[in-house]
Design a protein around this motif. Structure first.
Motif, PDB file in Angstrom:
ATOM      1  N   ALA A  25    -105.816-111.731  13.787  1.00  0.00           N
ATOM      2  CA  ALA A  25    -105.038-112.764  14.480  1.00  0.00           C
ATOM      3  C   ALA A  25    -105.452-114.101  13.866  1.00  0.00           C
ATOM      4  CB  ALA A  25    -105.333-112.746  15.966  1.00  0.00           C
ATOM      5  N   ILE A  26    -104.486-114.986  13.684  1.00  0.00           N
ATOM      6  CA  ILE A  26    -104.788-116.280  13.047  1.00  0.00           C
ATOM      7  C   ILE A  26    -104.733-117.383  14.100  1.00  0.00           C
ATOM      8  CG2 ILE A  26    -104.313-117.753  11.060  1.00  0.00           C
ATOM      9  CD1 ILE A  26    -104.495-114.819  10.289  1.00  0.00           C
ATOM     10  N   HIS A  27    -105.804-118.154  14.179  1.00  0.00           N
ATOM     11  CA  HIS A  27    -105.859-119.283  15.113  1.00  0.00           C
ATOM     12  C   HIS A  27    -105.562-120.559  14.331  1.00  0.00           C
ATOM     13  CE1 HIS A  27    -107.447-116.748  18.329  1.00  0.00           C
ATOM     14  NE2 HIS A  27    -108.081-116.120  17.359  1.00  0.00           N
ATOM     15  N   ASN A  28    -104.527-121.282  14.791  1.00  0.00           N
ATOM     16  CA  ASN A  28    -104.018-122.441  14.041  1.00  0.00           C
ATOM     17  C   ASN A  28    -103.888-123.689  14.898  1.00  0.00           C
ATOM     18  OD1 ASN A  28    -102.667-121.021  11.475  1.00  0.00           O
ATOM     19  ND2 ASN A  28    -102.129-119.803  13.284  1.00  0.00           N
ATOM     20  N   LEU A  29    -103.950-124.824  14.216  1.00  0.00           N
ATOM     21  CA  LEU A  29    -103.478-126.086  14.779  1.00  0.00           C
ATOM     22  C   LEU A  29    -102.160-126.383  14.070  1.00  0.00           C
ATOM     23  CD1 LEU A  29    -105.374-129.432  15.338  1.00  0.00           C
ATOM     24  CD2 LEU A  29    -103.265-129.399  14.014  1.00  0.00           C
ATOM     25  N   TYR A  30    -101.091-126.537  14.841  1.00  0.00           N
ATOM     26  CA  TYR A  30     -99.786-126.849  14.266  1.00  0.00           C
ATOM     27  C   TYR A  30     -99.258-128.157  14.846  1.00  0.00           C
ATOM     28  CZ  TYR A  30     -99.129-122.083  12.376  1.00  0.00           C
ATOM     29  OH  TYR A  30     -99.227-120.913  11.666  1.00  0.00           O
ATOM     30  N   GLN A  31     -98.480-128.857  14.037  1.00  0.00           N
ATOM     31  CA  GLN A  31     -97.789-130.050  14.538  1.00  0.00           C
ATOM     32  C   GLN A  31     -96.723-129.639  15.552  1.00  0.00           C
ATOM     33  OE1 GLN A  31     -97.147-131.403  10.268  1.00  0.00           O
ATOM     34  NE2 GLN A  31     -96.668-133.259  11.408  1.00  0.00           N
TER      35      GLN A  31
END
Lengths: 106, 275
Positions: free
Chosen positions: B112-118
């Protein structure tokens, strides 16, 4: 001259619109398309790739013990778990469209 | 020279200026939207769903074959020609080996990928989102993955940090595509991952302590835009905010993180995966 200026500015405006609008939502269309495609073909997109919607993901169980109070228990577990090849399912998982789109689609 | 001649000359000069500005704006837009890289969806993919799924699975299996419970994953969200000098990847997330439950109730193993997105409706704000490799690479313009596998001891600390809720506690939703990692005014996707790393290394959730340690040990990458682009950038791209910098723009990049981890012997392996 005026026509050239207008053409130049129009072209720039088009580029502005294109770059921002593409960045905003186009790939959500991809996600939707991929998901819909998967549903339509019994979880298989073209080329035999299996696709499923992920509902939840929890870090590997051996790791959950690490967070608990007994580090003495955690260390042997961690040591025995590291450095070994991990299993990865052949099925691909997707997160689906953005929440705002998902709600709007209902 | 007659008055009409002067006016005509002024018009020509004005038209040339407008054209120059328009051209610069156009060129910049392609590159700036590009460098950002933190958008959840980054435009139409040049690849088919099958190509993306196959590549994403290859990346997963590459990391799994190396026994990585946690790794840093980066994508190239723009064509190579549009990347700023010295920058190879545009978006970075944290991949965590997980047991995944599908909507159908099936249990799978993968990352699973943990991201910060705009945010879609406000590029100056960000949110956190977990997705999967196929989603992650849907935003790629080049099928190429940057992978940093931290040393096992660091992987263990990252997992401990995740257990303690570090994903939420280090998030700053004020976004700038060129955020300065040495203060807390703005944050981008790659700085977010850097903050998680430092929180894990020093086992703290104090953002003040994290920033002090980053300042002491981390070397951000200079982003060279040139004087005209540098001047126009904040006027054109809302998310290009530089008020957290004094002097040169230096921000967190995947390459800078790789250099840092290697320098501290905290990287088990750094590699680039191709189809």
């Amino acid at each position: 001259m005026a026509i050239k200026m207008i053409s130049t500015l129009t072209a720039s405006a088009c580029l502005l619109f294109a770059s921002t609008s593409f960045a905003a939502d186009s790939m959500q269309h991809f996600s939707q398309a991929a998901t819909h495609s998967a549903q339509a073909t019994t979880n298989t997109v073209s080329g035999g790739v299996k696709l499923a919607s992920g509902a939840a993901a929890v870090p590997f169980k051996a790791i959950a013990v690490v967070g608990e109070a007994s580090a003495k228990i955690a260390e042997p577990l961690w040591n025995s778990a590291t450095g070994k090849k991990l299993e990865v399912s052949d099925e691909s998982v997707t997160a689906g469209p953005a929440p705002a789109l998902a709600v709007a689609a209902r | 020279m007659s008055a009409s001649g002067s006016i005509s000359g002024a018009r020509i000069a004005f038209a040339a200026l407008v054209r120059l500005v328009a051209l610069t704006v156009s060129l910049f837009l392609f590159q700036s939207s590009a460098y950002a890289g933190s958008r959840q969806q980054e435009g139409p993919s040049p690849f088919t769903a099958e190509e993306i799924a196959t590549f994403a699975k290859k990346v997963e299996k590459t990391a799994a074959a190396r026994g990585a419970y946690v790794f840093l994953l980066a994508r190239q969200g723009v064509p190579s020609k549009d990347l700023p000098e010295g920058v190879e990847f545009t978006h970075t997330g944290l991949a965590v080996y997980s047991t995944i439950t599908t909507e159908q109730g099936e249990t799978l193993k993968g990352y699973a990928i943990h991201n910060l997105y705009q945010d879609d409706d406000n590029p100056r704000r960000s949110h956190l989102a977990m997705d999967y490799p196929i989603d992650f690479f849907s935003g790629a313009k080049v099928l190429k993955a940057g992978v940093i596998i931290p040393a096992p001891a660091l992987q263990q600390r990252i997992l401990q940090s995740l257990e303690s809720g570090i994903l939420e506690s280090v998030h700053n939703n004020n976004y700038s595509m060129v955020s300065n990692p040495f203060n807390t005014k703005y944050q981008n996707c790659t700085e977010y991952v850097l903050d998680i790393l430092f929180a894990s290394i020093y086992q703290t959730d104090s953002i003040k302590q994290i920033k002090v340690n980053e300042h002491a040990w981390f070397q951000p990458q200079e982003i060279k835009l040139g004087p005209l682009k540098g001047l126009l950038a904040p006027l054109i791209a809302k998310e290009f905010r530089t008020s957290d910098h004094s002097g040169d723009i230096r921000t967190t990049t995947f390459g800078a993180i790789a250099d840092f981890l290697k320098s501290q012997s905290l990287a088990e392996e750094v590699l680039v995966v191709y189809p």
